[in-house]
Each structure stands twice: as C-alpha cells, then as structure tokens.
Design an enzyme around this catalytic site. Structure first.
Site, PDB file in Angstrom:
ATOM      1  N   CYS A  64       6.174   4.339 -10.205  1.00  0.00           N
ATOM      2  CA  CYS A  64       6.145   3.242 -10.427  1.00  0.00           C
ATOM      3  C   CYS A  64       5.721   2.649 -12.228  1.00  0.00           C
ATOM      4  O   CYS A  64       5.395   1.496 -12.073  1.00  0.00           O
ATOM      5  CB  CYS A  64       4.474   2.116  -9.531  1.00  0.00           C
ATOM      6  N   ASP A  65       4.428   3.332 -12.222  1.00  0.00           N
ATOM      7  CA  ASP A  65       4.214   2.971 -13.623  1.00  0.00           C
ATOM      8  C   ASP A  65       4.420   3.833 -15.058  1.00  0.00           C
ATOM      9  O   ASP A  65       3.931   3.503 -15.879  1.00  0.00           O
ATOM     10  CB  ASP A  65       2.753   3.021 -13.553  1.00  0.00           C
ATOM     11  N   CYS A  88       1.480   7.426  -8.840  1.00  0.00           N
ATOM     12  CA  CYS A  88       2.576   7.083  -8.484  1.00  0.00           C
ATOM     13  C   CYS A  88       3.490   6.666  -9.846  1.00  0.00           C
ATOM     14  O   CYS A  88       3.792   5.729 -11.079  1.00  0.00           O
ATOM     15  CB  CYS A  88       3.726   6.192  -7.917  1.00  0.00           C
TER      16      CYS A  88
END
Ligand code: NAP
Length: 323
Positions: A152-153, A149
């Site tokens: 997200c990261d 992701c």
C-alpha cells in the site's frame, strides 16, 4: 437495513479472504445463496479480501506458474463467488448472537434491538491482522511514516532510507518489495537468527539494498508531523542509538480477528478459534470457522482456501441434516 424475519439466510459468511470467498464459491454452487459480509477498510488494517489485498506477488498458489498479484487473485475469487449467486455486502459486523437459531448478525449499531441479518448457519472467516510494536509514537505516526503494508505505502518511500521490523517471512517479503522504491532498507531484528524460510532469507541477504541490524529492538519512533527516525536498543548491551530512517514497516506477525466471538465461541488463549477435528465445526452447532482465524500453524492462502471449502461442505451437510 434490518433483517426481515421471513428472510432467513441459509448461510452467512463473515470475512472475505481466501477462506471466506472459497466458502462462498462452494455454498453458492450448492444453491445456498450465501450472504458474504466482506468487511470494510479501516485504519487498523481491516481489509475486504483479507491480507492478500496487502500482498504483492503470490508465487505459491497452485495454478499460477508465473505468480499472480494478491489483489488480483482476490478479485477473481470475488467475481467467481458472485457468478454463482453469492451476495456480497461491504459492511463490518459489529455483533453476533450465537445463543439461539437462527443466528443474529448486526452491522453498524450493535445496540439495535433487531439484528441486521438472520442466518441458519454461519461460516466465520475473519482472518488475522498485523501486530504492532505498541509504542505510543508508532500509533501517532501511522500513515505518516509508519506502516504495516509495503504494497500500500511503498510507493511513498522513493529514494529514502527505511526500516522493517521482524525476522519472519513477512519482514523479508516487505523488505525485498520495498527495495523497489527505497534507497536502503534496514531489517531490525531482536535476535541474530531469522525465523523466515531459507529461500526468503537468501533473497533478502542477496539484495544489495538490504542491511541487517541484529539483536536490536525499536524503543521509540521519532518525528512530529512525519517520521524522522527510530530509537533502537541493543538487547545485549542496552546501548541506545538513533536510526535515521523516514519509514518504518512493522512485520512482526498477526492476531486473529475474534473479538466479536469472545464469550460465545471457544478459543485458545491467543484468540484463535477452536474447531472440532476433523472438520470446521466450532463449539456452537451450525457455526463453522475456516482460514487464519482458526489456523495459527499454516496461515497460507492455499490452506485458508482449502479450509473454506471444508467449511462450506460442513455447513451444507449440517443444513441438510436439519431439514
Ligand atoms: P512470524 O513468522 O510469526 O514472524 C514474526 C517475526 O517478528 C519474528 O521474527 C519475531 O521475532 C518478530 N517479532 C514478534 N514480535 C516482536 C516484537 N514485539 N518486537 C520485535 N520483533 C517481534 O510472522 P510472519 O513473518 O508474519 O509470518 C507468518 C506466517 O506467514 C509464517 O508461517 C510465514 O511463513 C507465512 N508467510 C509466508 C510468506 C511467503 O511464503 N511468501 C510471506 C509472508 C508470511 P522472533 O523470531 O524472535 O520470534
């Protein structure tokens, strides 16, 4: 909480991506007070709100000429469903019993005698999740360099070199997004032709931070406490080398979330649920499926939402026919 035998829901919706929440909006507006079991976040990529919660900008959902962020779109859908009376529970379904009506739904302990909820009809919208490369060290280093992701990261990979595996739209999208943070992004692809749509290919190729490593597969992920590199292999020559990157984003496709329904619902060999065409009815009367869990062809937010609408209308009509 166990189901009160007197408290049988008209409709329960399992999953809360665009399909599930659209089904929730429609069934709520039909005064069916749907129960939406929206799932729980997990390390394996489960996410209430579905895959759009892991996406950046959505540019192709009609009605948003300037685009909208995936999580914002899903929060809007959620609020819209609640406004009309949908009840959302942040829980993960652990078992279903579709052999008798009302259907039983368990959350938490699947071995409990009594189901947590009972429902006359069920709409399944459990979506699909990211595939992994199935390398031992890939699993070990998830969250420590390995991710599925970018949204997200990506933030954690400022000014470093990273790699993205895959040649589809997801890989291009992740790579382009990651150039906001990373010094360079190498797309590692097992062929020398991309599967991605032309527009996404063009954007990736035009990005000066993106490089391509063709005809190459990742055979190992290096690092102890955090990732330090990849072992890559040329599929033609068999030559192995090390790629010095500190992040690996895996973007190689998805698998439908249908383990819960094995042995109870008809599904294809690859796990996608089979619905009776036209419509969203599964092989069990009163159980409907919509979104990516039954769609291996289109897999778009808008097609998922459209099939969620269809499932809601099918469920409503079916319930009507039972009364
Ligand atoms: P996909 O189109 O199935 O592409 C998967 C890619 O991963 C392929 O290039 C495939 O290689 C590669 N791959 C598969 N297994 C592999 C393995 N074990 N090792 C190495 N490489 C592997 O999946 P996707 O990119 O997730 O896209 C899914 C659908 O969503 C598509 O319909 C796509 O158009 C859509 N989507 C659209 C957007 C957008 O429009 N913004 C964004 C994301 C996704 P091969 O090519 O050799 O098979």
């Amino acid at each position: 909480m166990n189901a009160n035998p007197g408290d049988i829901r008209e409709v329960a919706i399992i999953g809360s991506g665009p399909a599930g929440l659209t089904a929730a909006i429609y069934t709520a507006r039909a005064s069916l007070e749907p129960l939406v079991i929206e799932g729980e976040p997990s390390s394996t990529g489960d996410q209430p709100g579905g895959q759009l919660m892991l996406t950046t900008e959505v540019e192709n959902f009609p009605g948003f000429p300037d685009g909208i962020m995936g999580p914002e779109l899903m929060m809007n859908c959620r609020a819209q469903a609640e406004r009309f009376g949908a009840v959302l529970r942040t829980e993960k379904v652990s078992r279903v019993d579709l052999s008798a009506r009302p259907f039983g739904i368990w959350v938490q302990n699947p071995d409990a005698d009594q189901p947590t909820y009972l429902a006359k009809s069920i709409i399944i919208s459990t979506g699909a999740k990211a595939l992994m490369l199935d390398l031992e060290n890939e699993q070990r280093l998830i969250g420590r360099g390995v991710s599925t992701c970018a949204t997200c990261d990506g933030f954690f990979f400022r000014d470093v070199d990273i790699a993205v595996v895959g040649g589809g739209d997801s890989a291009m999208e992740e790579a382009i997004f990651l150039t906001k943070f990373a010094r360079s992004v190498t797309i590692v692809h097992r062929r020398e032709e991309l599967r991605a749509s032309q527009i996404m290919q063009d954007r990736a190729r035009a990005n000066p931070k993106i490089k391509f490593l063709w005809n190459t597969v990742v055979t190992d992920v290096l690092g102890d406490s955090s990732m330090t590199g990849l072992v890559v292999e040329n599929v033609h020559t068999g030559d192995k080398s090390t790629l010095d990157v500190s992040g690996l984003f895996v973007a190689i496709g998805h698998r439908p979330n249908t383990d819960l329904f094995k042995g109870q619902l008809e599904m294809k060999d690859n796990g996608y649920l089979i619905t009776r065409s036209p419509g969203t009815q599964t092989n069990v009367e009163g159980v409907f499926a919509c979104g990516d869990v039954q769609d291996e062809t289109y897999r778009q937010a808008i097609t998922a939402a459209g099939s969620g609408c269809a499932a809601a209308m099918d469920a409503e009509r079916w319930l009507e026919s039972q009364h």
